[in-house]
Motif scaffolding. Sequence first.
Motif, PDB file in Angstrom:
ATOM      1  N   HIS A  25      39.648  39.582  37.884  1.00 53.13           N
ATOM      2  CA  HIS A  25      39.984  40.814  37.349  1.00 53.13           C
ATOM      3  C   HIS A  25      39.565  41.903  38.411  1.00 53.13           C
ATOM      4  O   HIS A  25      38.311  42.198  38.247  1.00 53.13           O
ATOM      5  CB  HIS A  25      40.027  41.147  35.859  1.00 53.13           C
ATOM      6  N   HIS A  58      35.506  41.322  38.468  1.00 50.23           N
ATOM      7  CA  HIS A  58      34.625  40.528  37.334  1.00 50.23           C
ATOM      8  C   HIS A  58      35.527  39.251  36.794  1.00 50.23           C
ATOM      9  O   HIS A  58      36.795  39.381  37.121  1.00 50.23           O
ATOM     10  CB  HIS A  58      34.256  41.226  36.087  1.00 50.23           C
ATOM     11  N   ASP A 114      37.034  37.567  33.398  1.00 46.95           N
ATOM     12  CA  ASP A 114      37.426  37.594  31.864  1.00 46.95           C
ATOM     13  C   ASP A 114      37.308  36.368  31.345  1.00 46.95           C
ATOM     14  O   ASP A 114      38.530  35.508  31.758  1.00 46.95           O
ATOM     15  CB  ASP A 114      38.486  38.572  31.660  1.00 46.95           C
TER      16      ASP A 114
END
Length: 295
Positions: free
Chosen positions: A38, A44, A46
Amino acid sequence: MPNPLQTYQKMRDFGDTPEPQGSKKRSPKQPIFVVQKHHASHLHYDFRLEMEGVLKSWAVPKGPSYDPAVRRLAMMTEDHPYDYASFEGVIPEGNYGAGNVIIWDQGTWEFIEPGDDPVKALESGKLTFRLQGKKMFGEWALVRIKGRGRSSRGNEWLLLKHRDQFANDEVDVTTVAPRSVVSDRTVDELGDDVVWESNRSARPKKGTTVASRLRSAAKEKEKKTTGVKKRTSVKTSSRDAPPARATKPAKRAAPATRRSAPAPAAPSRSASSRKRSSRAGPPTSARSTRRRPPR
Ligand code: MN
């Protein structure tokens, strides 16, 4: 019964974001997991495990590591609906988590310990499980930690690899396999800007796709170079293959694989071919392997 997706739904305007609202029911099969890369304000990964009909979720800034000595911070976030697992797309500006999302990995998972109830294990702050994905395999664990500082909200966990035949301290899976397992795109190739940006002065023609551009680049290269060896190296590296398999017979076998250059041994892909290409062949080969055509 309280709606476990209340927080998730409150945070989003479903008239404005393409993310799912959460209507599909869980599958009766083996529970699934998904890792979505993401690119929001901060990049990051998820990490989501299906449990109790929803996806228990953690945001892992650096993504998973196959090195058992590396523990990756994983911030627990709100439960996501089961159907979020198939979401890949662009969350528009102004929405929660605005940015691109790709399905970086997906598969099924299996609870290992402690006890026999994964929900209780999760509540206890420790969960060991086995993943069966395309990039993530073997035994992993999530362990809740006591956050540092006053700002800690008690949602800090660590994601770590257990020692097993897939453990590997040499290959960075996020670097070796950056693409979507669904669309073969990188997270920044989503959206309408799928035209290859290069630092050359020659711009691609209108409508030229990354794929066609890379194909013609590869053809040019083939014309210039002779020898099967070269082509083999380009070909093998066009895989987002799992690193664990890549170095399968453990670290010590890796140099041997390297020396036996063009052997296209089926499961030993990216890691060895990467090393091979950076070592053998003309200096340009390392670059060309990175710009591989999407499949
Ligand atoms: Mn996210």
